[in-house]
Design a protein around this motif. Sequence first.
Motif, PDB file in Angstrom:
ATOM      1  N   PHE A 215       0.835  -1.210   0.000  1.00  0.00           N
ATOM      2  CA  PHE A 215       0.000   0.000   0.000  1.00  0.00           C
ATOM      3  C   PHE A 215       0.867   1.256   0.000  1.00  0.00           C
ATOM      4  CE2 PHE A 215      -3.110  -2.983   1.819  1.00  0.00           C
ATOM      5  CZ  PHE A 215      -4.189  -2.702   1.016  1.00  0.00           C
ATOM      6  N   TYR A 392     -10.227  -2.232 -15.616  1.00  0.00           N
ATOM      7  CA  TYR A 392     -11.053  -3.409 -15.362  1.00  0.00           C
ATOM      8  C   TYR A 392     -12.108  -3.444 -16.450  1.00  0.00           C
ATOM      9  CZ  TYR A 392      -8.911  -3.093 -10.744  1.00  0.00           C
ATOM     10  OH  TYR A 392      -8.030  -3.024  -9.704  1.00  0.00           O
ATOM     11  N   LEU A 396     -15.702  -3.666 -15.049  1.00  0.00           N
ATOM     12  CA  LEU A 396     -16.502  -2.454 -14.838  1.00  0.00           C
ATOM     13  C   LEU A 396     -17.071  -1.955 -16.167  1.00  0.00           C
ATOM     14  CD1 LEU A 396     -14.250  -0.648 -12.224  1.00  0.00           C
ATOM     15  CD2 LEU A 396     -16.220  -2.085 -11.814  1.00  0.00           C
TER      16      LEU A 396
ATOM     17  N   LYS B  39      -5.509  -6.031  -1.098  1.00  0.00           N
ATOM     18  CA  LYS B  39      -5.191  -4.853  -1.893  1.00  0.00           C
ATOM     19  C   LYS B  39      -5.809  -4.947  -3.285  1.00  0.00           C
ATOM     20  CE  LYS B  39      -1.465  -1.992  -3.406  1.00  0.00           C
ATOM     21  NZ  LYS B  39      -2.182  -1.890  -4.668  1.00  0.00           N
ATOM     22  N   LYS B  40      -5.772  -6.168  -3.821  1.00  0.00           N
ATOM     23  CA  LYS B  40      -6.358  -6.384  -5.151  1.00  0.00           C
ATOM     24  C   LYS B  40      -7.847  -5.991  -5.112  1.00  0.00           C
ATOM     25  CE  LYS B  40      -7.127 -10.119  -8.437  1.00  0.00           C
ATOM     26  NZ  LYS B  40      -7.258 -11.573  -8.563  1.00  0.00           N
ATOM     27  N   ALA B  42      -9.221  -4.007  -2.838  1.00  0.00           N
ATOM     28  CA  ALA B  42      -9.332  -2.572  -2.546  1.00  0.00           C
ATOM     29  C   ALA B  42      -9.142  -1.753  -3.822  1.00  0.00           C
ATOM     30  CB  ALA B  42      -8.304  -2.173  -1.499  1.00  0.00           C
ATOM     31  N   ASP B  43      -8.234  -2.208  -4.681  1.00  0.00           N
ATOM     32  CA  ASP B  43      -8.007  -1.492  -5.945  1.00  0.00           C
ATOM     33  C   ASP B  43      -9.260  -1.494  -6.813  1.00  0.00           C
ATOM     34  OD1 ASP B  43      -5.454  -0.873  -5.336  1.00  0.00           O
ATOM     35  OD2 ASP B  43      -4.524  -2.475  -6.518  1.00  0.00           O
ATOM     36  N   LEU B  44      -9.894  -2.667  -6.895  1.00  0.00           N
ATOM     37  CA  LEU B  44     -11.104  -2.759  -7.712  1.00  0.00           C
ATOM     38  C   LEU B  44     -12.198  -1.879  -7.110  1.00  0.00           C
ATOM     39  CD1 LEU B  44     -12.782  -3.946 -10.000  1.00  0.00           C
ATOM     40  CD2 LEU B  44     -13.312  -5.884  -8.541  1.00  0.00           C
ATOM     41  N   GLU B  46     -11.843   0.773  -5.393  1.00  0.00           N
ATOM     42  CA  GLU B  46     -11.525   2.174  -5.667  1.00  0.00           C
ATOM     43  C   GLU B  46     -11.893   2.548  -7.109  1.00  0.00           C
ATOM     44  OE1 GLU B  46      -7.513   3.255  -4.475  1.00  0.00           O
ATOM     45  OE2 GLU B  46      -7.577   4.829  -5.988  1.00  0.00           O
ATOM     46  N   SER B  47     -11.536   1.670  -8.040  1.00  0.00           N
ATOM     47  CA  SER B  47     -11.846   1.977  -9.443  1.00  0.00           C
ATOM     48  C   SER B  47     -13.348   1.990  -9.697  1.00  0.00           C
ATOM     49  CB  SER B  47     -11.201   0.954 -10.372  1.00  0.00           C
ATOM     50  OG  SER B  47      -9.812   1.018 -10.254  1.00  0.00           O
ATOM     51  N   ALA B  48     -14.042   1.041  -9.069  1.00  0.00           N
ATOM     52  CA  ALA B  48     -15.498   0.974  -9.261  1.00  0.00           C
ATOM     53  C   ALA B  48     -16.145   2.260  -8.744  1.00  0.00           C
ATOM     54  CB  ALA B  48     -16.074  -0.232  -8.525  1.00  0.00           C
ATOM     55  N   GLN B  51     -15.388   5.219 -10.966  1.00  0.00           N
ATOM     56  CA  GLN B  51     -16.189   5.231 -12.190  1.00  0.00           C
ATOM     57  C   GLN B  51     -17.557   5.867 -11.934  1.00  0.00           C
ATOM     58  OE1 GLN B  51     -16.135   2.103 -15.275  1.00  0.00           O
ATOM     59  NE2 GLN B  51     -18.162   1.567 -14.544  1.00  0.00           N
ATOM     60  N   ALA B 242     -19.038  -3.718  -7.716  1.00  0.00           N
ATOM     61  CA  ALA B 242     -18.505  -3.688  -9.082  1.00  0.00           C
ATOM     62  C   ALA B 242     -19.658  -3.763 -10.073  1.00  0.00           C
ATOM     63  CB  ALA B 242     -17.533  -4.845  -9.285  1.00  0.00           C
TER      64      ALA B 242
END
Lengths: 396, 375
Positions: A215, A392, A396, B39-40, B42-44, B46-48, B51, B242
């Motif tokens: 992180f 993604y 997404l 983390k993987k 958490a990253d998704l 965050e991106s979701a 968006q 997501a």
Amino acid sequence: MKHIIIIKYGELSTKKDNINYFLKSLKNNISNNLSDIKHTITYDFGRMFIEVNEEDIEKTVERLKCIFGIHEVIVGYISDEREITNIKEHVLELIKDKEFKTFKVVTKRSDKNYPINSMEVSRTIGGHILKNIEGISVDVHNPELLVSVEIRKNEVLYYFNGLSGLGGYPVGTLGKGLLMLSGGIDSPVAGYLTIKRGVKIEGIYFESPPHTSEFAKEKVIKLSRVLAKYNSQVKLHVINFTHIQEEILKNIPHEYLITIMRRMMYRISAIIAHNNKCNILVNGESIGQVASQTLTSMRVINEVVKMPVIRPVACFDKLEIIDLAKKIGTYDISTLPYEDCCTIFVPDHPVINPSSIKAQEYEKLIPYKELIHEAIKGHEVICVGVEEDKTYEDIL
Amino acid sequence: MIYLDYSATTPVSYEVLDTISKVTKEFIGNANSIHSLGKKSADLLESATKQIADIFGVNSNEIVYTSGATEANNMALIGVAMAHHKKGKHIIVSKLEHPSIYAICDYLKSIGFIIDYVNNDQEGLIDFDDLKEKVREDTILVSICAVNSETGVRQPLKMIRQIIKKENIATIFHSDMTQAIGKVPVNFHDVDLASMSAHKIFGSKGIGFLYKSSMVKITPLIYGSGKSNDLKPGTPPLPLIAALSKAVRLACNDLEKRERFVGLLNDKIVNVMEKYPNIKINKTKYSIPHILNISIMNVMPETMIHALEKYEIYVSTNTACASGEVSHSVAAIYDDVKRSKHTIRISLSYVTTTEEVNKFLSIFKEVYEKLSMVR
């Protein structure tokens, strides 16, 4: 009438013989930044004109506001009707929805063959405005709205008050520097200020897994991403510092931990900088902020490298740094709660006035040259752009 | 099957279903965990969230995931009430809200808050003068839905905001946008708080969000741990989130074209329905085309629904959450008890076909004629 974006240059307009180099760099920087927008750029020594499609104007202006070397961004209008009756009608049409109490018209003729002189054109337009809009007056000293009209060979250019740009020099015109990025609040601000002076920066980050987490590294990448907005792209060197740090911890008196650690970081940074043609080191040290940033500490730490170390925020108060961090958008990232390798293993009482001789003696307790060699050999390079590489698309 | 109850809920689209299954299988980590699997996730997450935030032009930290619009409404209304009760206890809602808003208001009333109902005009629009009069110094919250779920009347939120803020700058404005998002353009900057639910836009049931402007403070209803959000602690339901993000993206595509298409379908139905002497169309010029409310004065709505069901045609009486009761919204607009007891809601979507509408109209005719004879 179509839109045209006009850019006024910042400090670089004071350059003499090499102004072309600066302008060319600025043009290239803008071109790269706008690579996904169809555009054409033309320029002279006074300003730059950018033409884009109508729907891209807003986006383009937003981007231009993040490019160094630009003093002002103006959205103007261009028309090929050069008759004075057309000109005054156009001006009226353009300003009728603006809110202002006082105004002034400035006319320039680059086409000196135009039958009416500039003063006369200004007066005619001004008269026309006064006649058609109620409750306004002319103020030649401090107008709220400055109406600029330029009569050129085949066209007339109109523009009004612009938006201020960032100033500074076009990035890259002054060479490259290596920024020591920790993940804290200060170093990204230091990077920003350096970029502002035309220095393209690369970053160096020391990680210490498993003592520091993914992180923390991700956070530094995010900070680099923000800086990339100004720098076009940040090449980030990630150094695995674990072995060195563990050796220091095991063998060196604790009050000197930070001093020796910083000396190691400086040494590594200097080598990376040299290998990557960076002329300077840049960091976010601020005088007196922590034990390693007292003047004595700075001297003892600094003496291990020969290249200049620039500390843009050295004389800033913490609050001033925070303000700037908020303005450039790094503050919220910097304050994410992950440990970096400067904050783990902090001794209770670090030395405030370290001695150079002691530091040199203590360093002999570890095989630091080999350790540094090992760390540099295995270092990772990440090219960080403005956009996140991870997508993604399917998800997404 | 002809499904004409899209305002009650929608089926999950294949694309969204695909996301749910993929994320369930591939992102097993808890987004709050500090290891790489966490983390993987958490990253998704965050991106979701980014968006969604980008689509509505807001910040990621202004999106709070909830189980749906009802929870979001609770979080908003009770959250504001708890945080600002010292400034005042006066709350204003319209007469065209979703039943969940009234239920929350009943609760707030029971603990000492004062609920005021703002009037609307014959077209279903909020009565601006009445609103202006009702906003007081101690008004802490106004909640007005973007689109009414029974009649489809759409409110001019921007204007309403201006009126509220002019009277009392500190009054917080909430809007339930569940029936608006994905159907018509919305602007979160018109409000301070907004609720929505994924299952109205071909997303999954069990997920939605509350938009909370960073300028507004509300008290959390739920307490727990986890770094994702102060208002909704706990492990974020990543597959649903997501999926929500994807559903929002897909729903906000081509909004205007789709709205025009649904408008044509709506016209087609209205043209036929208005010829029946005993059917009244509960549609004003502010109704969005996706929701068409009619009153069949000579047939009980339940009878009609069950009769159509035999042909695998699905419509509803009024909003699914208030089935079997009088339609409050129709009553609020037309002030006609019988009319509001006899409502049928036909709700359309851009996936509805002309063929479906034609078939519905012909079966409706058959069924209606038969049922009219009985009475």
